[in-house]
Design a protein around this motif. Sequence first.
Motif, mmCIF file in Angstrom:
data_model
loop_
_atom_site.group_PDB
_atom_site.id
_atom_site.type_symbol
_atom_site.label_atom_id
_atom_site.label_comp_id
_atom_site.label_asym_id
_atom_site.label_seq_id
_atom_site.Cartn_x
_atom_site.Cartn_y
_atom_site.Cartn_z
ATOM 1 N N GLN A 152 0.834 -1.208 0.000
ATOM 2 C CA GLN A 152 0.000 0.000 0.000
ATOM 3 C C GLN A 152 0.870 1.259 0.000
ATOM 4 N N LEU A 153 1.973 1.237 0.755
ATOM 5 C CA LEU A 153 2.885 2.389 0.764
ATOM 6 C C LEU A 153 3.401 2.675 -0.639
ATOM 7 N N ASP A 154 3.752 1.620 -1.349
ATOM 8 C CA ASP A 154 4.267 1.777 -2.710
ATOM 9 C C ASP A 154 3.234 2.373 -3.662
ATOM 10 N N GLU A 155 1.958 2.162 -3.376
ATOM 11 C CA GLU A 155 0.892 2.604 -4.267
ATOM 12 C C GLU A 155 0.276 3.944 -3.878
ATOM 13 N N CYS A 156 0.732 4.528 -2.770
ATOM 14 C CA CYS A 156 0.145 5.775 -2.289
ATOM 15 C C CYS A 156 0.318 6.899 -3.309
ATOM 16 N N LYS A 157 -0.739 7.671 -3.451
ATOM 17 C CA LYS A 157 -0.715 8.822 -4.366
ATOM 18 C C LYS A 157 -0.284 10.097 -3.639
ATOM 19 N N THR A 158 -0.498 10.135 -2.309
ATOM 20 C CA THR A 158 -0.178 11.356 -1.556
ATOM 21 C C THR A 158 0.705 11.042 -0.352
ATOM 22 N N GLN A 159 1.409 12.057 0.084
ATOM 23 C CA GLN A 159 2.237 11.917 1.283
ATOM 24 C C GLN A 159 1.362 11.660 2.503
ATOM 25 N N SER A 160 0.181 12.238 2.528
ATOM 26 C CA SER A 160 -0.752 12.040 3.637
ATOM 27 C C SER A 160 -1.114 10.554 3.789
ATOM 28 N N GLU A 161 -1.377 9.896 2.670
ATOM 29 C CA GLU A 161 -1.677 8.455 2.702
ATOM 30 C C GLU A 161 -0.476 7.671 3.223
ATOM 31 N N ARG A 162 0.706 8.030 2.757
ATOM 32 C CA ARG A 162 1.938 7.352 3.197
ATOM 33 C C ARG A 162 2.132 7.509 4.702
ATOM 34 N N ASP A 163 1.903 8.715 5.200
ATOM 35 C CA ASP A 163 2.092 8.992 6.625
ATOM 36 C C ASP A 163 1.142 8.163 7.477
ATOM 37 N N LYS A 164 -0.101 8.026 7.036
ATOM 38 C CA LYS A 164 -1.084 7.252 7.797
ATOM 39 C C LYS A 164 -0.724 5.762 7.823
ATOM 40 N N ILE A 165 -0.282 5.245 6.700
ATOM 41 C CA ILE A 165 0.101 3.829 6.647
ATOM 42 C C ILE A 165 1.366 3.592 7.471
ATOM 43 N N ALA A 166 2.314 4.505 7.399
ATOM 44 C CA ALA A 166 3.543 4.378 8.200
ATOM 45 C C ALA A 166 3.212 4.338 9.692
ATOM 46 N N LEU A 167 2.254 5.154 10.116
ATOM 47 C CA LEU A 167 1.845 5.144 11.520
ATOM 48 C C LEU A 167 1.217 3.801 11.888
ATOM 49 N N ILE A 168 0.386 3.254 11.022
ATOM 50 C CA ILE A 168 -0.237 1.949 11.286
ATOM 51 C C ILE A 168 0.845 0.875 11.450
ATOM 52 N N ILE A 169 1.843 0.903 10.572
ATOM 53 C CA ILE A 169 2.943 -0.070 10.643
ATOM 54 C C ILE A 169 3.645 0.019 11.998
ATOM 55 N N GLU A 170 3.925 1.229 12.437
ATOM 56 C CA GLU A 170 4.617 1.417 13.718
ATOM 57 C C GLU A 170 3.730 1.025 14.896
ATOM 58 N N GLU A 171 2.475 1.401 14.856
ATOM 59 C CA GLU A 171 1.564 1.050 15.955
ATOM 60 C C GLU A 171 1.393 -0.466 16.069
ATOM 61 N N ASN A 172 1.315 -1.150 14.937
ATOM 62 C CA ASN A 172 1.223 -2.617 14.960
ATOM 63 C C ASN A 172 2.433 -3.224 15.671
ATOM 64 N N ALA A 173 3.614 -2.735 15.330
ATOM 65 C CA ALA A 173 4.838 -3.271 15.936
ATOM 66 C C ALA A 173 4.881 -2.988 17.437
ATOM 67 N N TRP A 174 4.433 -1.810 17.849
ATOM 68 C CA TRP A 174 4.429 -1.484 19.278
ATOM 69 C C TRP A 174 3.414 -2.330 20.045
ATOM 70 N N ARG A 175 2.273 -2.596 19.447
ATOM 71 C CA ARG A 175 1.278 -3.457 20.109
ATOM 72 C C ARG A 175 1.858 -4.840 20.371
ATOM 73 N N TYR A 176 2.520 -5.372 19.369
ATOM 74 C CA TYR A 176 3.132 -6.688 19.519
ATOM 75 C C TYR A 176 4.242 -6.647 20.574
ATOM 76 N N ALA A 177 5.061 -5.607 20.519
ATOM 77 C CA ALA A 177 6.167 -5.469 21.477
ATOM 78 C C ALA A 177 5.648 -5.490 22.908
ATOM 79 N N GLU A 178 4.551 -4.813 23.139
ATOM 80 C CA GLU A 178 3.995 -4.759 24.493
ATOM 81 C C GLU A 178 3.660 -6.157 25.003
#
Length: 150
Positions: A93-119
């Motif tokens: 999805q990051l590769d297919e993003c048309k806007t920086q806003s879309e990229r930023d939202k997906i990047a946040l989801i990726i990081e939040e997923n990793a933090w949830r697992y880490a916890e």
Amino acid sequence: MQHRVIESVVNELLLRSCSLVKVKVESTFPDGRLVGGKYHLGTHTITLYIDEIKKQCEQLFSTNKYFIDYLSIVLAHEIGHAEDQQLGDLCDQLDECKTQSERDKIALIIEENAWRYAESLLAGINYSIFEEVIFHSLQPYREKIKMDIA
């Protein structure tokens, strides 16, 4: 001595997670940025950069007293990326993003997923340290999204 402690942290978290990810330990990140850990999806490998982890710990807490906790947190986060069943799709999805806003939202989801697992891996860790690390880790992503909205 420190090498054995680091190896023990790595082995313990891999055991808790049942992950088959490979973990490499290196002293410094190659391009001089302050990167403590990196997961590579293609090789299913985590690389920990010990000097950078020490520097990050010192910057955040003004001491290296929490180095082992901080190392555990960084590794648990990277294992979170390695075990994220959505990561491949999110990267596509990051590769297919048309806007920086879309990229930023997906990047946040990726990081939040990793933090949830880490916890879930870090039972017994000093939770206030964990929360502080998460806050500072996610803050730049959240600020980008706020700027996108403004």
